[in-house]
Design a protein around this motif. Structure first.
Motif, PDB file in Angstrom:
ATOM      1  N   ILE A 140       0.865  -1.190   0.000  1.00  0.00           N
ATOM      2  CA  ILE A 140       0.000   0.000   0.000  1.00  0.00           C
ATOM      3  C   ILE A 140       0.892   1.227   0.000  1.00  0.00           C
ATOM      4  CG2 ILE A 140      -1.751   1.278   1.293  1.00  0.00           C
ATOM      5  CD1 ILE A 140      -3.073  -1.227   0.573  1.00  0.00           C
ATOM      6  N   GLU A 141       1.051   1.823  -1.177  1.00  0.00           N
ATOM      7  CA  GLU A 141       1.795   3.092  -1.289  1.00  0.00           C
ATOM      8  C   GLU A 141       0.943   4.016  -2.125  1.00  0.00           C
ATOM      9  OE1 GLU A 141       5.801   2.881  -2.941  1.00  0.00           O
ATOM     10  OE2 GLU A 141       5.846   0.814  -2.173  1.00  0.00           O
ATOM     11  N   PHE A 142       0.884   5.274  -1.730  1.00  0.00           N
ATOM     12  CA  PHE A 142       0.067   6.190  -2.539  1.00  0.00           C
ATOM     13  C   PHE A 142       0.583   7.614  -2.425  1.00  0.00           C
ATOM     14  CE2 PHE A 142      -2.024   5.392   1.555  1.00  0.00           C
ATOM     15  CZ  PHE A 142      -2.074   6.667   2.091  1.00  0.00           C
ATOM     16  N   GLU A 143       0.177   8.421  -3.408  1.00  0.00           N
ATOM     17  CA  GLU A 143       0.439   9.855  -3.365  1.00  0.00           C
ATOM     18  C   GLU A 143      -0.882  10.565  -3.159  1.00  0.00           C
ATOM     19  OE1 GLU A 143       2.269  10.747  -7.121  1.00  0.00           O
ATOM     20  OE2 GLU A 143       3.862   9.322  -6.615  1.00  0.00           O
ATOM     21  N   THR A 144      -0.820  11.667  -2.431  1.00  0.00           N
ATOM     22  CA  THR A 144      -2.048  12.422  -2.166  1.00  0.00           C
ATOM     23  C   THR A 144      -1.985  13.753  -2.907  1.00  0.00           C
ATOM     24  OG1 THR A 144      -2.093  11.432   0.011  1.00  0.00           O
ATOM     25  CG2 THR A 144      -3.486  13.351  -0.306  1.00  0.00           C
ATOM     26  N   THR A 145      -3.045  14.054  -3.646  1.00  0.00           N
ATOM     27  CA  THR A 145      -3.130  15.392  -4.248  1.00  0.00           C
ATOM     28  C   THR A 145      -4.481  15.996  -3.884  1.00  0.00           C
ATOM     29  OG1 THR A 145      -3.929  14.327  -6.251  1.00  0.00           O
ATOM     30  CG2 THR A 145      -1.634  15.046  -6.259  1.00  0.00           C
TER      31      THR A 145
END
Ligand SMILES: [Zn+2]
Length: 587
Positions: free
Chosen positions: A455-460
């Motif tokens: 579980i890896e993510f970027e937040t925008t």
């Protein structure tokens, strides 16, 4: 109006249970169990027999309610001021002493009028067998480590699901019925009865309560300062010494030290703690006789009733305050703990009543063969690793937004008692949007699903268009902890981890290579830097050197034709108070 109750007349002998008749060695099947509880209900004005759902094989899920005022629904009982004790037996039907013990206790109170004062301020809601289909897959060879009863049920449901991994994801029809039942009743105290596996030791019964950070602080304090000390002392006095659920750092080896834990939301007592209710996991010891296991469970029921009866006002107040706290701003503004690690540094020495054992080198397997001698009780001083550290946490948003097409997720929210609004018309909403990188999955199914393991993510932050009917789920409500565990991806039981959103990770449109060869050249011409970037990527991924399709897909992913929703979490996080205010017109 005269209400005439016709109560059948039974003799003392009519009330001997199947378990007693078997010389304490056997447990009744589903039909006999239900017949007995129905008979109790027909003979006593204090007991009602009902059902709360149906199993995949079509069996009714039985429920028994006991209340001295003859109140059998949640509203009436709550109005009376009674605390509600919710007890569940047979979630793992091979571990069934909870059923036989409660049969005896309800009989003793309702028919023999023993200890009836225990019900002055407490009502009991009891599931005699939760996994009814597994209970009927009965035989003598279901649990190799366990000492009776003669025939016992099977651990999983007819769909081969373990209900004690299903509390949050709620795939099993039995669990869906349970969640509805739990939220209808919102009991004050919960007990879930099991039998252990593991090492040999003296305690007939062990327990776990969620006092390590995942439950409301007021309830945690009550569990630690009121319930547990009194329960432990009274069980000891009754001849059934108890200890917390025993887990050795090295599974069979007491000298490796004891370890503590936090139960995640997939487990019964972990789930109930997140619902702001104290619960206790009970594990009778599998090597003790069935009689000792039933009797110690009976005693624990009796003692728990005693404690609840004495403290019903305080506990109800604490439960109410825990709900209020879960929906308050103070709760929202703190980092919410999702997962925990045990610290291997801090430990204290504790007394542990084990048995003597020796370790032999196996000439068959070469492994260590632990040979316990239950005839030689031995008291140990063991290091106990008690300290839990938060390993993942999240600052929660004010609300989550879920598009309406995620029907199975929306259905689960309802089952968990989570409140939400629906958009009355399409709306662009400013949210934090998460895009996952490098998603990957376990390569074997677990509980019927393929879980994500990376579980890896970027937040925008961006404005996203949500259609009419989208769900807006405010976090400030009594179920805030459950909401966080469902939607925060890093939680060990988050719905994205369980695979509810797996479809977002699939590429559904593709470019033909002959189309993309041409398009890629056009893209490089418009943006010459792209060539260098492409070469770097090729160097980093040498195994793709001969894969024309993947290489061209690299360009496709950078073209305007790419699916902008791929790998994007459909759940938006609203973090801005002004956005919530703006939404008022469309909710
Ligand atoms: Zn179990």
């Amino acid at each position: 109006m005269i209400v005439l109750y016709i109560i059948p007349v039974f003799g003392q002998d009519d009330w001997i249970t199947f378990y007693e008749k078997s010389d304490y060695k056997a447990t009744p099947d589903y039909k006999k169990t239900i017949a007995y509880f129905k008979k109790l209900a027909s003979a006593s004005l204090w007991i009602e027999y009902t059902t709360f759902g149906e199993s995949p094989q079509g069996r009714d899920l039985p429920l028994v309610v006991m209340d001295k005022n003859g109140n059998f629904n949640p509203a009436a009982i709550k109005r009376s001021g009674n605390a509600i004790l919710f007890v569940e037996a047979g979630i793992h039907p091979g571990e069934i002493e909870g059923k036989d013990a409660m049969m005896l206790l309800m009989r003793d109170m309702a028919i023999f009028k023993k200890d009836t004062a225990l019900l002055d301020h407490v009502s009991i809601v009891f599931i005699p067998i939760f996994n009814v289909d597994g209970h009927e897959r009965s035989g003598p060879y279901n649990r190799i480590n366990q000492n009776g009863p003669e025939n016992m049920g099977w651990r999983t449901t007819a769909q081969n699901l373990n209900l004690n991994r299903d509390f949050l994801k709620a795939d099993a029809p039995e669990m869906q019925a349970w969640l509805k039942l739990f939220n209808d009743w919102l009991p004050d105290f919960f007990m879930d009865i099991h039998t252990t596996d593991g090492a040999d030791y003296q305690y007939p019964l062990t327990y776990q309560m969620e006092v390590n950070g995942n439950m409301d602080p007021g309830l945690t304090q009550w569990a630690e300062e009121v319930y547990l000390p009194e329960m432990t002392e009274k069980m000891e006095d009754a001849g059934f010494p108890v200890f917390q659920y025993v887990a050795f750092r090295t599974w069979f080896d007491p000298t490796s030290g004891l370890r503590n834990g936090v139960a995640g939301p997939r487990y019964s007592q972990g789930y109930v703690a997140l619902q702001n209710r104290p619960g206790i996991l009970v594990e009778t010891h599998m090597l003790k006789s069935y009689k000792v296991r039933v009797e110690s469970t009976y005693e624990l029921y009796r003692i728990t009733l005693e404690i609840l009866n004495q403290n019903h006002r305080e506990l109800k107040k604490l439960n109410h305050e825990a709900d209020k706290h879960a929906e308050s701003e103070t709760f929202l503004n703190k980092a919410f703990p999702l997962n925990y690690n045990r610290s291997d540094e801090d430990s204290i020495m504790v007394d542990f009543r084990g048995v003597d054992y020796e370790i032999k080198k196996s000439d068959l397997t070469g492994g260590n063969w632990f040979i316990y001698d239950s005839t030689k009780p031995k008291d140990y001083k063991l290091p106990y690793f008690y300290k839990m550290e938060v390993s993942d946490s999240a600052i929660l948003p004010l609300a989550y937004v879920l598009p309406p097409e995620w029907l199975d997720v929306a259905e689960r929210l309802k089952l968990h008692g989570i409140k939400y609004y629906r958009l009355k018309k399409d709306a662009g909403i400013k949210v934090e949007s998460l895009t996952f990188n490098d998603p990957s999955w376990r390569n074997r199914p677990f509980e019927g699903r393929f879980m994500m393991n990376n579980i890896e993510f970027e937040t925008t932050e961006k404005e996203v268009d949500y259609p009419e009917g989208s769900l807006v789920i405010p976090v400030s409500q009594r179920t805030s902890r459950i909401i966080a565990h469902i939607f925060e991806p890093r939680g060990e039981d988050s719905f994205v981890r369980w695979g509810f959103f797996n479809a977002i990770f699939e590429q559904k449109e593709y470019a033909e290579t002959y189309v993309m060869e041409k398009e890629a050249r056009k893209m490089i011409k418009e943006n010459p830097e792209m060539k260098a970037e492409f070469e770097r990527w090729k160097k980093d991924n040498p195994r793709l050197a001969n894969n024309q399709w993947v290489q061209l897909n690299w360009f496709y992913a950078r073209s305007p034709w790419w699916d902008e929703k791929m790998n994007v979490y459909p759940v938006g996080r609203i973090v801005d108070e002004a956005v919530i205010k703006d939404l008022r017109g469309v909710l």
